[in-house]
Every structure is written in structure tokens, then in C-alpha cells.
Write an enzyme that holds these catalytic residues in place. Structure first.
Site, mmCIF file in Angstrom:
data_model
loop_
_atom_site.group_PDB
_atom_site.id
_atom_site.type_symbol
_atom_site.label_atom_id
_atom_site.label_comp_id
_atom_site.label_asym_id
_atom_site.label_seq_id
_atom_site.Cartn_x
_atom_site.Cartn_y
_atom_site.Cartn_z
ATOM 1 N N HIS A 99 -14.821 -28.483 33.118
ATOM 2 C CA HIS A 99 -15.305 -28.448 31.736
ATOM 3 C C HIS A 99 -15.221 -27.031 31.169
ATOM 4 O O HIS A 99 -14.769 -26.834 30.027
ATOM 5 C CB HIS A 99 -16.744 -28.953 31.677
ATOM 6 C CG HIS A 99 -17.399 -28.780 30.334
ATOM 7 N ND1 HIS A 99 -17.313 -29.738 29.346
ATOM 8 C CD2 HIS A 99 -18.136 -27.762 29.816
ATOM 9 C CE1 HIS A 99 -17.974 -29.318 28.278
ATOM 10 N NE2 HIS A 99 -18.479 -28.123 28.541
ATOM 11 N N GLU A 100 -15.659 -26.044 31.943
ATOM 12 C CA GLU A 100 -15.610 -24.665 31.479
ATOM 13 C C GLU A 100 -14.170 -24.188 31.307
ATOM 14 O O GLU A 100 -13.875 -23.416 30.390
ATOM 15 C CB GLU A 100 -16.370 -23.751 32.446
ATOM 16 C CG GLU A 100 -17.851 -24.061 32.547
ATOM 17 C CD GLU A 100 -18.555 -24.092 31.198
ATOM 18 O OE1 GLU A 100 -18.141 -23.353 30.273
ATOM 19 O OE2 GLU A 100 -19.534 -24.862 31.063
ATOM 20 N N HIS A 103 -12.907 -25.018 27.953
ATOM 21 C CA HIS A 103 -13.204 -24.043 26.901
ATOM 22 C C HIS A 103 -12.174 -22.912 26.894
ATOM 23 O O HIS A 103 -11.786 -22.423 25.828
ATOM 24 C CB HIS A 103 -14.599 -23.460 27.101
ATOM 25 C CG HIS A 103 -15.704 -24.415 26.765
ATOM 26 N ND1 HIS A 103 -15.738 -25.125 25.585
ATOM 27 C CD2 HIS A 103 -16.820 -24.773 27.456
ATOM 28 C CE1 HIS A 103 -16.834 -25.882 25.554
ATOM 29 N NE2 HIS A 103 -17.494 -25.698 26.685
ATOM 30 N N HIS A 107 -9.753 -21.925 23.808
ATOM 31 C CA HIS A 107 -9.620 -20.566 23.289
ATOM 32 C C HIS A 107 -8.160 -20.133 23.237
ATOM 33 O O HIS A 107 -7.704 -19.540 22.246
ATOM 34 C CB HIS A 107 -10.418 -19.599 24.177
ATOM 35 C CG HIS A 107 -10.372 -18.178 23.720
ATOM 36 N ND1 HIS A 107 -10.039 -17.132 24.552
ATOM 37 C CD2 HIS A 107 -10.596 -17.630 22.502
ATOM 38 C CE1 HIS A 107 -10.070 -16.009 23.884
ATOM 39 N NE2 HIS A 107 -10.405 -16.269 22.640
#
Length: 227
Positions: A99-100, A103, A107
Site C-alpha cells: 500500500h505504501e 503512494h 507520486h
């Protein structure tokens, strides 16, 4: 006292939702933290694998203290994984790590909602603090304009919470696509990761709901004092 006036009732549904969401994410994470993945990779190894496959070799991975303190810092390009995730081979850890990474990919791809959220962070932080100061001063001096200015500042908090929802849901979607497509998790492991991420997403839903209810409460306070 101001903090115990009748308008506090407005916040009760949001408080209940937040407590339920927190209990769900804790119980679900704990449950799947005890389920070891078949591939035996740690959260950090899975994160590195997905980052490299996306060409994000410049994103580093660090271990941070705490439980569920995982996050991605777009300014430093650091993926911070908590102690429960970094070295764990559990389904829960792998789901959170992926999940991270979602991100970080957002980005890199300049995902619009993420860029908007990052841009309004300073305004939201400012609004969250000064909105109450303005409203309290406005109430004390019977200055309606100050009270409404406080509400305008608090709108930044509401917008931040609302824009966070698509950012978090999209990161989870990206995580599942990567985990499933690259066979980093298999079979029922995928379902376990989905449950962990779904539970985590509910905390953001609860935060957005609480921000909206707080806004409604502020409007009620200002309207009452305006009368």
C-alpha cells in the site's frame, strides 16, 4: 463550558464510527499478522521488489518505530515501514508495505489527488489550529465575521480529509494489483491483504466523516451565537 455544549451531540456518530474503524483495523491487522505468506518475503523485501519493478530505484526504505506508523514521504522519497511490517513475512505486513509503495508510484506518476492533498497540507494544518481560535475570539467579542472566517479555515481540513479518500483507496488498489499480478501473495493471501487494507481505509472514511460533522457543529455554533 464551550466544549461541552449541546452541539457536541453532532459529533457522536463520528466518534462511534472512528472507534469502530480503529477496532476493525487493529483486529484485522493482528489476525493476518499471524498468517505467514507462502513466499516468505518480508514487508521490506516486497516493497523493494515492487519499487524496483516500477523503476523507483531512488526510493529508499527505512524502518521506523511504532505500530502502523507506515508512510511514504514524497519530499525525501523515503518509504517508512513500522517494526510490525518491515521485517515481518505476514500477509498483513506485505499488504501494508505494498500500500505504501502505491503512494510512491502515485507520486512518481503525478497522481492528481495526491498532488492536491500534498499541496493543501500546510493550509489544512493551519486551518485545524486557527479555526478554533478565530471562532472562540469571535464568540467572546460577538464578532460574527471572525467566526465565519474560522469556518472558512476549517473547510481546508474537510477538503484535505475528502481528497485523502481517493488517494488511499487508489494506493490500496495499486497494491493488490501488484501483489496479485506478480504472485507476491497467492490464493487466500490476497483476500487477507484486501481485508487488512479495507479495514485501514475505514479509518480514513471515519476521519472524513468526523471532519464533516465538526464543520456542521461549527456552523451550528456560529448560527446560535449569531442569533
Amino acid at each position: 463550558m464551550f466544549y461541552f455544549d449541546p452541539t457536541m451531540i453532532i459529533l457522536i456518530p463520528g466518534i462511534i464510527l472512528a472507534m469502530w474503524a480503529q477496532s476493525q483495523v487493529s483486529s484485522t491487522f493482528n489476525k493476518y499478522s499471524r498468517v505467514r505468506s507462502f513466499n516468505g518475503l518480508t514487508g521490506a523485501e516486497v516493497a523493494r521488489s515492487i519499487l524496483d519493478s516500477a523503476g523507483l530505484f531512488d526510493v529508499s526504505i527505512e524502518q521506523v518505530r511504532g505500530s502502523l506508523t507506515d508512510h511514504y514521504n514524497p519530499r525525501t522519497k523515503v518509504l517508512a515501514l513500522s517494526e510490525d511490517v518491515y521485517s515481518s513475512t505476514s500477509v498483513a505486513a506485505i499488504g501494508v508495505a505494498a500500500h505504501e509503495v502505491g503512494h510512491a508510484i502515485q507520486h512518481n506518476e503525478k497522481y492528481a489527488p495526491l498532488l492536491i492533498r500534498n499541496a493543501i497540507v500546510p493550509v489544512a494544518n493551519f486551518g485545524n489550529y486557527f479555526s478554533w481560535i478565530l471562532i472562540l475570539i469571535g464568540i467572546f467579542f460577538a464578532a460574527t465575521n471572525l467566526m465565519y472566517l474560522g469556518i472558512v479555515f476549517f473547510l481546508a481540513v474537510v477538503i484535505f480529509q475528502l481528497i485523502t479518500l481517493p488517494v488511499e483507496f487508489d494506493a490500496s488498489r495499486r497494491a493488490i494489483v501488484q501483489l496479485e499480478g506478480r504472485n507476491l501473495l497467492i490464493g487466500d493471501e490476497i483476500n487477507g491483504a484486501k481485508k487488512v487494507l479495507k479495514a485501514a481505509a475505514m479509518t480514513y472514511v471515519a476521519a472524513a466523516a468526523n471532519a464533516i460533522l465538526q464543520l456542521i457543529r461549527l456552523l451550528a455554533i456560529v448560527s446560535r451565537n449569531d442569533d
